[in-house]
Enzyme design. Structure first.
Site, PDB file in Angstrom:
ATOM      1  N   LYS A  21       0.839  -1.200   0.000  1.00  0.00           N
ATOM      2  CA  LYS A  21       0.000   0.000   0.000  1.00  0.00           C
ATOM      3  C   LYS A  21       0.872   1.248   0.000  1.00  0.00           C
ATOM      4  O   LYS A  21       1.579   1.525   0.968  1.00  0.00           O
ATOM      5  CB  LYS A  21      -0.901   0.055   1.238  1.00  0.00           C
ATOM      6  CG  LYS A  21      -1.886   1.223   1.115  1.00  0.00           C
ATOM      7  CD  LYS A  21      -2.510   1.644   2.404  1.00  0.00           C
ATOM      8  CE  LYS A  21      -1.817   2.758   3.104  1.00  0.00           C
ATOM      9  NZ  LYS A  21      -1.845   4.058   2.422  1.00  0.00           N
ATOM     10  N   GLY A  43       6.987   4.638   8.355  1.00  0.00           N
ATOM     11  CA  GLY A  43       6.109   5.781   8.557  1.00  0.00           C
ATOM     12  C   GLY A  43       6.307   6.366   9.936  1.00  0.00           C
ATOM     13  O   GLY A  43       7.397   6.275  10.505  1.00  0.00           O
ATOM     14  N   GLU A  87      10.144   0.813  10.420  1.00  0.00           N
ATOM     15  CA  GLU A  87      11.134   1.861  10.181  1.00  0.00           C
ATOM     16  C   GLU A  87      10.408   3.172  10.408  1.00  0.00           C
ATOM     17  O   GLU A  87       9.553   3.559   9.612  1.00  0.00           O
ATOM     18  CB  GLU A  87      11.682   1.736   8.743  1.00  0.00           C
ATOM     19  CG  GLU A  87      13.034   2.401   8.582  1.00  0.00           C
ATOM     20  CD  GLU A  87      12.901   3.834   8.131  1.00  0.00           C
ATOM     21  OE1 GLU A  87      12.759   4.710   9.026  1.00  0.00           O
ATOM     22  OE2 GLU A  87      12.925   4.080   6.925  1.00  0.00           O
ATOM     23  N   CYS A 102      13.384  10.558   7.040  1.00  0.00           N
ATOM     24  CA  CYS A 102      13.366  10.061   8.424  1.00  0.00           C
ATOM     25  C   CYS A 102      14.738  10.175   9.080  1.00  0.00           C
ATOM     26  O   CYS A 102      14.836  10.380  10.280  1.00  0.00           O
ATOM     27  CB  CYS A 102      12.864   8.629   8.460  1.00  0.00           C
ATOM     28  SG  CYS A 102      13.635   7.591   7.224  1.00  0.00           S
ATOM     29  N   GLU A 132      10.125  15.280  15.633  1.00  0.00           N
ATOM     30  CA  GLU A 132      10.444  15.185  14.208  1.00  0.00           C
ATOM     31  C   GLU A 132       9.575  16.185  13.451  1.00  0.00           C
ATOM     32  O   GLU A 132       8.348  16.102  13.497  1.00  0.00           O
ATOM     33  CB  GLU A 132      10.147  13.761  13.717  1.00  0.00           C
ATOM     34  CG  GLU A 132      10.557  13.535  12.287  1.00  0.00           C
ATOM     35  CD  GLU A 132      10.325  12.105  11.810  1.00  0.00           C
ATOM     36  OE1 GLU A 132       9.250  11.556  12.086  1.00  0.00           O
ATOM     37  OE2 GLU A 132      11.229  11.543  11.164  1.00  0.00           O
TER      38      GLU A 132
HETATM   39  P1  NDP Z   1       1.853   7.692   8.631  1.00  0.00           P
HETATM   40  O1  NDP Z   1       2.609   6.853   9.584  1.00  0.00           O
HETATM   41  O2  NDP Z   1       0.440   7.978   8.926  1.00  0.00           O
HETATM   42  O3  NDP Z   1       1.914   7.075   7.172  1.00  0.00           O
HETATM   43  C1  NDP Z   1       2.741   6.012   6.733  1.00  0.00           C
HETATM   44  C2  NDP Z   1       1.936   4.975   5.970  1.00  0.00           C
HETATM   45  O4  NDP Z   1       1.059   4.271   6.856  1.00  0.00           O
HETATM   46  C3  NDP Z   1       1.018   5.562   4.906  1.00  0.00           C
HETATM   47  O5  NDP Z   1       0.916   4.668   3.818  1.00  0.00           O
HETATM   48  C4  NDP Z   1      -0.276   5.671   5.656  1.00  0.00           C
HETATM   49  O6  NDP Z   1      -1.387   5.811   4.845  1.00  0.00           O
HETATM   50  C5  NDP Z   1      -0.290   4.379   6.434  1.00  0.00           C
HETATM   51  N1  NDP Z   1      -1.162   4.372   7.603  1.00  0.00           N
HETATM   52  C6  NDP Z   1      -1.724   5.423   8.257  1.00  0.00           C
HETATM   53  N2  NDP Z   1      -2.451   4.986   9.306  1.00  0.00           N
HETATM   54  C7  NDP Z   1      -2.346   3.638   9.323  1.00  0.00           C
HETATM   55  C8  NDP Z   1      -2.865   2.607  10.184  1.00  0.00           C
HETATM   56  N3  NDP Z   1      -3.613   2.873  11.235  1.00  0.00           N
HETATM   57  N4  NDP Z   1      -2.539   1.328   9.913  1.00  0.00           N
HETATM   58  C9  NDP Z   1      -1.752   1.020   8.872  1.00  0.00           C
HETATM   59  N5  NDP Z   1      -1.244   1.950   8.023  1.00  0.00           N
HETATM   60  C10 NDP Z   1      -1.527   3.245   8.244  1.00  0.00           C
HETATM   61  O7  NDP Z   1       2.628   9.026   8.422  1.00  0.00           O
HETATM   62  P2  NDP Z   1       2.007  10.408   7.886  1.00  0.00           P
HETATM   63  O8  NDP Z   1       1.968  10.344   6.432  1.00  0.00           O
HETATM   64  O9  NDP Z   1       0.720  10.722   8.567  1.00  0.00           O
HETATM   65  O10 NDP Z   1       3.079  11.429   8.408  1.00  0.00           O
HETATM   66  C11 NDP Z   1       3.019  11.885   9.751  1.00  0.00           C
HETATM   67  C12 NDP Z   1       4.376  12.090  10.320  1.00  0.00           C
HETATM   68  O11 NDP Z   1       5.078  10.854  10.322  1.00  0.00           O
HETATM   69  C13 NDP Z   1       5.249  12.994   9.494  1.00  0.00           C
HETATM   70  O12 NDP Z   1       5.039  14.313   9.799  1.00  0.00           O
HETATM   71  C14 NDP Z   1       6.607  12.513   9.868  1.00  0.00           C
HETATM   72  O13 NDP Z   1       7.011  13.131  11.059  1.00  0.00           O
HETATM   73  C15 NDP Z   1       6.427  11.044  10.105  1.00  0.00           C
HETATM   74  N6  NDP Z   1       6.831  10.214   8.955  1.00  0.00           N
HETATM   75  C16 NDP Z   1       7.961   9.499   9.054  1.00  0.00           C
HETATM   76  C17 NDP Z   1       8.388   8.747   7.990  1.00  0.00           C
HETATM   77  C18 NDP Z   1       9.627   7.962   8.052  1.00  0.00           C
HETATM   78  O14 NDP Z   1      10.124   7.533   7.021  1.00  0.00           O
HETATM   79  N7  NDP Z   1      10.149   7.705   9.203  1.00  0.00           N
HETATM   80  C19 NDP Z   1       7.662   8.715   6.735  1.00  0.00           C
HETATM   81  C20 NDP Z   1       6.427   9.452   6.745  1.00  0.00           C
HETATM   82  C21 NDP Z   1       6.067  10.174   7.823  1.00  0.00           C
HETATM   83  P3  NDP Z   1      -1.796   7.329   4.421  1.00  0.00           P
HETATM   84  O15 NDP Z   1      -0.765   7.771   3.471  1.00  0.00           O
HETATM   85  O16 NDP Z   1      -3.067   7.178   3.784  1.00  0.00           O
HETATM   86  O17 NDP Z   1      -1.857   8.119   5.693  1.00  0.00           O
END
Ligand code: NDP
Length: 491
Positions: A195, A247, A269, A303, A400
């Site tokens: 996804k 994420g 991660e 990240c 972050e």
């Molecule tokens: P999320 O953790 O929400 O998103 C990461 C992925 O998980 C996306 O594909 C998201 O879908 C999906 N997701 C969201 N909720 C769920 C759930 N309950 N169960 C399973 N999968 C889920 O990150 P955000 O995009 O909301 O970003 C928020 C903050 O996270 C950022 O501001 C940043 O600080 C951090 N972040 C860190 C990352 C890293 O690489 N360490 C990468 C991205 C974000 P969808 O896109 O639809 O929300």
């Protein structure tokens, strides 16, 4: 063209040194009006859709499927069928051929993918072209090499595939994160349901065409799009044997709670708040370039970004002065312009989060610097930002931000640098700038970070494992270590 002035010696010199724009054409990319889900090698009509836009001008790009629980389950079933119907039993040397093919096709279609990545995600074209695409292809090449050597990677441990892997990726490196997840999973004989993030689904959907071109057997890779609800449905599916998630720490924790006791394998991660530590004996100009690359690369949506700069007190002033001067030369603007250094913020939501944390930094008493730059009117933009006078307790030093915002702190001794660097719930990466090799090793042994860069930052290689300590998650991606989460061992 810049206007030419006549210099006193008669030699023509440009009067205006600004770059002429060099936009990359979007003609190479064909975006459909509406996409479904890629299940069992076919396009499954989506029952619900949402619109994906370009963050550079908020223009709608396509209608994207919002996968329901039933649609996720059909993708999981297709992955299960493909797993049982030959893929898991295929000799490694045969699986490798598909991975090599995918890698070569990604190279051949690199420009198309790079343009689409920048259009949908907002990152500068020079980064998607020179970083994301070459690394994504390199990842497939690298794991293709391992596919028939698993017995040698883990001698006497009888490696076997795990089964169906559910993979959830973020929006900051959409195709690269797909490659980090799909390549090792396939090399080890698993099948996949992936996804992509809600805001950046387009390169994952184009990747389905690469799979078709590579003649990958149907169902080995399935792609379902949608928001967090789709991700949650994938995590909850009984048909999935392993979850790989990249994420936010918040969602990562929720997934870990959900999977506790189910026997499903899990790698996380998550976020980071990396310290980039600069000692007074470093090559200062080189360090300034590394600091800029560490935090402004990909608008700071990284990240492992070097978002906390720790500077030895004796060089604080010259370093901050050089850094501010360097910031004035960063070109912020259209991601599709080949001159752009800092592109668009990925979404309105992320922009709000950055603004909120920057306001908190100002309120808490930090001093803000932003170079003069004209931001486009439409789209989501944030100027490169440096905060000085930052205390360790400030939110901008703890949380972050995931944007182009750097917090500068100081230290006097190596011990103090280590203590401050480790004073965070995260532990994904760190950087050390010094000319002393012995100090690099001393620091690397003490920094609680999965990756420690020395005299460089944000360098990636498929053969090098990447992953976190503490709230940055667990499990490694890349290298031989990256195979292990996709294998079980019948010892
Ligand atoms: P999320 O953790 O929400 O998103 C990461 C992925 O998980 C996306 O594909 C998201 O879908 C999906 N997701 C969201 N909720 C769920 C759930 N309950 N169960 C399973 N999968 C889920 O990150 P955000 O995009 O909301 O970003 C928020 C903050 O996270 C950022 O501001 C940043 O600080 C951090 N972040 C860190 C990352 C890293 O690489 N360490 C990468 C991205 C974000 P969808 O896109 O639809 O929300």
């Amino acid at each position: 063209m810049a206007e030419l002035d006549k210099a006193p010696g008669g030699v023509a010199a440009p009067g205006d040194w600004t770059y002429a724009s060099a936009p990359e054409s979007t003609d190479i990319v064909r975006i459909a009006e509406r996409y479904g889900h890629f299940v069992g090698g076919e396009w499954l009509e989506a029952s619900e859709t949402y619109e994906t836009i370009s963050p550079r001008d908020e223009a709608p790009l396509a209608a994207i499927g919002q996968a329901t629980r039933a649609e996720v389950e059909s993708a999981v079933a297709a992955a299960r069928n493909a797993y049982a119907d030959g893929w898991s039993a295929l000799p490694g040397s045969e699986r490798a051929k598909y991975l090599f093919r995918i890698a070569r096709i990604l190279q051949e279609r690199a420009r198309e993918f790079a343009v689409l990545e920048s259009l949908n995600g907002g990152k500068p074209i020079k980064e998607s072209r020179d970083v994301d695409l070459p690394l994504a292809a390199a990842h497939f090449f690298y794991y293709a090499g391992w596919a028939d050597k698993l017995e040698y990677a883990f001698p006497n441990r009888k490696p076997r595939p795990v089964g169906v892997a559910g993979q959830i990726i973020p929006w900051n490196f959409p195709l690269l994160m797909l490659a980090w997840k799909v390549a090792p999973a396939l090399a080890c004989g698993n099948t996949v349901v992936l996804k992509p993030a809600e805001t950046t689904p387009l390169t994952a959907l184009l990747f389905c065409d690469v799979l078709r071109q590579a003649e990958l057997p149907p169902g080995v890779v399935n792609i379902v799009t949608g928001d967090g609800r789709t991700g949650a449905a994938l995590v909850e599916s009984d048909g999935v044997d392993k979850i790989a998630f990249t994420g936010s720490t918040e969602v990562g924790k929720a997934i870990q709670r959900q999977l506790a006791g189910t026997g499903k394998k899990l790698t996380l991660e998550l976020g980071g708040k990396a310290a980039n530590i600069v000692f007074d004996d470093c090559a200062l100009d080189q360090a300034v370039e590394g600091i800029v690359n560490g935090i402004y690369f990909n608008q700071g949506h990284v990240c492992c970004a070097g978002s906390r700069l720790l500077v030895q007190e004796s060089i604080y002033e010259p370093l901050v002065e050089k850094l501010k001067r360097r910031l004035t030369t960063l070109r912020v603007g259209d991601p599709l312009d080949k001159n752009t250094d800092v592109g668009a913020i990925n979404s309105a939501m992320q922009l709000e989060k950055i603004k909120e944390l920057v306001a908190a930094g100002e309120e808490e008493g930090a001093e803000i610097y932003q170079p003069p730059c004209v931001l486009p009117e439409k789209g989501y933009w944030f100027a490169p930002t440096v905060f000085t006078n930052v205390a360790q307790s400030y939110r901008i030093a703890q949380e972050e931000i995931f944007g182009p915002v750097l917090s500068v702190l100081t230290f006097r001794t190596p011990d103090e640098a280590v203590e401050k660097a480790n004073n965070t719930p995260y532990g994904l990466s760190a950087g050390v700038w010094t000319e002393k090799g012995s100090r690099i090793l001393w620091m690397a042994q003490r920094l609680r970070a999965g990756v420690v860069w020395a005299n460089t930052f944000n360098r990636f290689d498929p053969s090098s494992p990447f992953g976190g300590y503490k709230e940055s998650g667990f499990g490694r991606e890349g290298g031989r270590h990256g195979l292990e989460p996709y294998l079980r061992f019948d010892e």
